[in-house]
Structures are given as C-alpha cells and as structure tokens.
Design a protein around this motif. Structure first.
Motif, PDB file in Angstrom:
ATOM      1  N   GLU A 114      22.614  -5.008  42.676  1.00 34.87           N
ATOM      2  CA  GLU A 114      22.345  -5.601  41.367  1.00 34.87           C
ATOM      3  C   GLU A 114      20.843  -5.724  41.110  1.00 34.87           C
ATOM      4  O   GLU A 114      20.375  -5.441  40.000  1.00 34.87           O
ATOM      5  N   TYR A 115      20.085  -6.126  42.123  1.00 34.52           N
ATOM      6  CA  TYR A 115      18.642  -6.259  41.938  1.00 34.52           C
ATOM      7  C   TYR A 115      18.015  -4.890  41.680  1.00 34.52           C
ATOM      8  O   TYR A 115      17.176  -4.739  40.776  1.00 34.52           O
ATOM      9  N   ALA A 116      18.409  -3.889  42.475  1.00 32.97           N
ATOM     10  CA  ALA A 116      17.853  -2.548  42.314  1.00 32.97           C
ATOM     11  C   ALA A 116      18.195  -1.962  40.947  1.00 32.97           C
ATOM     12  O   ALA A 116      17.342  -1.351  40.293  1.00 32.97           O
ATOM     13  N   TYR A 129      20.283  -5.667  31.056  1.00 36.84           N
ATOM     14  CA  TYR A 129      21.633  -5.957  30.564  1.00 36.84           C
ATOM     15  C   TYR A 129      22.136  -7.309  31.058  1.00 36.84           C
ATOM     16  O   TYR A 129      23.250  -7.684  30.787  1.00 36.84           O
ATOM     17  N   TRP A 130      21.313  -8.014  31.814  1.00 37.44           N
ATOM     18  CA  TRP A 130      21.639  -9.379  32.213  1.00 37.44           C
ATOM     19  C   TRP A 130      20.337 -10.121  32.531  1.00 37.44           C
ATOM     20  O   TRP A 130      19.327  -9.518  32.901  1.00 37.44           O
ATOM     21  N   ASP A 131      20.369 -11.434  32.348  1.00 37.79           N
ATOM     22  CA  ASP A 131      19.200 -12.273  32.583  1.00 37.79           C
ATOM     23  C   ASP A 131      19.674 -13.600  33.169  1.00 37.79           C
ATOM     24  O   ASP A 131      20.343 -14.382  32.505  1.00 37.79           O
ATOM     25  N   TYR A 132      19.321 -13.863  34.448  1.00 35.35           N
ATOM     26  CA  TYR A 132      19.786 -15.063  35.140  1.00 35.35           C
ATOM     27  C   TYR A 132      18.678 -16.109  35.296  1.00 35.35           C
ATOM     28  O   TYR A 132      18.763 -16.975  36.160  1.00 35.35           O
ATOM     29  N   LYS A 133      17.639 -16.042  34.474  1.00 35.48           N
ATOM     30  CA  LYS A 133      16.520 -16.965  34.647  1.00 35.48           C
ATOM     31  C   LYS A 133      16.917 -18.429  34.473  1.00 35.48           C
ATOM     32  O   LYS A 133      16.269 -19.322  35.007  1.00 35.48           O
ATOM     33  N   ILE A 139      16.597 -14.951  41.415  1.00 33.31           N
ATOM     34  CA  ILE A 139      15.397 -14.231  41.845  1.00 33.31           C
ATOM     35  C   ILE A 139      14.949 -13.329  40.714  1.00 33.31           C
ATOM     36  O   ILE A 139      15.598 -12.320  40.410  1.00 33.31           O
ATOM     37  N   ASN A 140      13.862 -13.708  40.063  1.00 27.41           N
ATOM     38  CA  ASN A 140      13.295 -12.942  38.950  1.00 27.41           C
ATOM     39  C   ASN A 140      14.294 -12.699  37.825  1.00 27.41           C
ATOM     40  O   ASN A 140      14.145 -11.735  37.063  1.00 27.41           O
ATOM     41  N   GLY A 141      15.293 -13.519  37.734  1.00 24.59           N
ATOM     42  CA  GLY A 141      16.292 -13.358  36.689  1.00 24.59           C
ATOM     43  C   GLY A 141      17.226 -12.176  36.898  1.00 24.59           C
ATOM     44  O   GLY A 141      18.079 -11.894  36.055  1.00 24.59           O
ATOM     45  N   ARG A 142      17.114 -11.504  38.047  1.00 26.83           N
ATOM     46  CA  ARG A 142      17.900 -10.285  38.282  1.00 26.83           C
ATOM     47  C   ARG A 142      19.186 -10.577  39.059  1.00 26.83           C
ATOM     48  O   ARG A 142      20.204  -9.923  38.844  1.00 26.83           O
ATOM     49  N   ILE A 143      19.131 -11.515  39.965  1.00 26.82           N
ATOM     50  CA  ILE A 143      20.328 -11.927  40.711  1.00 26.82           C
ATOM     51  C   ILE A 143      20.327 -13.448  40.781  1.00 26.82           C
ATOM     52  O   ILE A 143      19.278 -14.088  40.672  1.00 26.82           O
TER      53      ILE A 143
END
Length: 211
Positions: A114-116, A129-133, A139-143
C-alpha cells in the motif's frame, strides 16, 4: 496327516493384505511452490479486484451518498486489492497452520504494497486515491493502523475462505473453459490498462487528489 499339517502351516504363512482407507484430500503437487494452479491465481486476482472495488464504492455510497467508480482504472476492479490478496495467498498459504504468522505477515506485506503504490501514484501521476493523515498511527498519510488491521483480517479470509472456495468452484469446469475465461479477463484488464496509459487513469468525482 503329515501332508495335511504341512499344507495348513503354509496357509498360515501367506500374508493377508488389507486395503488402506483411500484419502479424499487434495494431493500436494510435488515440486511446486503452491498447491494452486495458474488459473486459480488468475481467478483469485480478479475476485479480489472486484471485492476491493465493491468495498470502495460501497463506502462512498454510505458516507457520501453517491455512486462513484473508486478505482484507478475504468473497469470494476481495483488492482491493489487483486495484487495484495493474490500475493498473500501465494506467499503465505504454506504457513496456514500458523494463524498468528499468517496474520502478522499479511499486515507486513500489505503495508509495503500500500505504501509503495501510494508513493508511485503520487510520484509518477501526481495523484492519490487515499489519504490517512487524519487516521490514528498513519505514516505520511499513505498507510494507517486501522487499514492494516483490516488488511490483516482480509488476508486471513483470503487464505482460509476465499482462495479454497475459488479453487473448488472453478474445478467444476473443464480446463479449456478455465483457460478461455482467464484469457478473456486478462485481455479486458490489459485493454483497460492500455486505455489508461493513453488517455489517463480514472480521476472522476470522489477519486484522486493530492496528499
């Protein structure tokens, strides 16, 4: 009497063979990394892609009250779910007797994937296509923790429920039918991918953005 006695002794020496119970379990394919075949993995990939697409679109309907194609591509599939689920089955099915190992390893694999994927979409196509901030332990809104926990549970479902069910279902059909359907699905997927490379990936309403 002596001859009769010798004949009875010879009969006692004849061994009696008893047929062992036949095993009805699926035999392991010796020399192969996985017990599943290539067609099994192809059907798994598209099944996981579709499950992911339905999950993402369903969430958008519930929270935003509109139907949106949430995938990077235009067909009813989200590749990251397909690759994630298939990789988990391919790499971790051999460890299915150890559920803790499967769960933890599934989380680790999904975190990397997912991060890659998020990084590549951001770096190469300037989109996400996703933002977890706003999520806990991201982690950086990526995971994020909640997402990876869900993927770990999903990975276990893939190994213990979905993958065996798919394999058992397609075994009802001939190998020729399996190959034809697999070829059609792959052709449609690659046609969609080529279309995206020429005209751009899906960035409709509720899709894409910048982290």
């Amino acid at each position: 009497n002596r001859a009769y006695t010798e004949l009875k002794d010879q009969e006692r020496c004849i061994p009696i063979y008893v047929l062992e119970d036949l095993s009805l379990s699926r035999p392991k394919r010796v020399g192969r990394i996985s017990d599943y075949r290539m067609t099994d993995f192809i059907f798994m990939f598209f099944t996981f892609c579709l499950i992911g697409w339905l999950w993402e679109c369903g969430q958008h309907i519930v929270f935003d009250h509109e139907l949106v194609n949430r995938g990077t591509m235009y067909g009813p599939w989200i590749p990251i779910y397909g690759f994630g689920g298939t990789i988990i089955v391919f790499l971790l099915d051999r460890f299915k007797k150890n559920k803790v190992k499967v769960f933890v390893s599934g989380i680790a694999l999904c975190a990397v994937l997912e991060y890659a994927t998020s990084f590549i979409l951001d770096f190469m196509f300037d989109s996400s296509y996703w933002d977890y901030k706003s999520e806990f332990l991201n982690i950086n809104g990526r995971i994020c923790f909640a997402g990876l926990l869900a993927f770990g549970i999903g990975g276990m479902a893939a190994i213990y429920i979905v993958a065996p069910a798919i394999s058992n279902f397609i075994e009802r059909f001939s190998k020729r039918s399996q190959i034809i359907v697999s070829a059609v699905l792959c052709a449609a997927f690659f046609a969609d991918f080529i279309f995206c490379m020429i005209f751009g990936f899906n960035t409709g309403a509720g899709v894409g953005g910048k982290l």
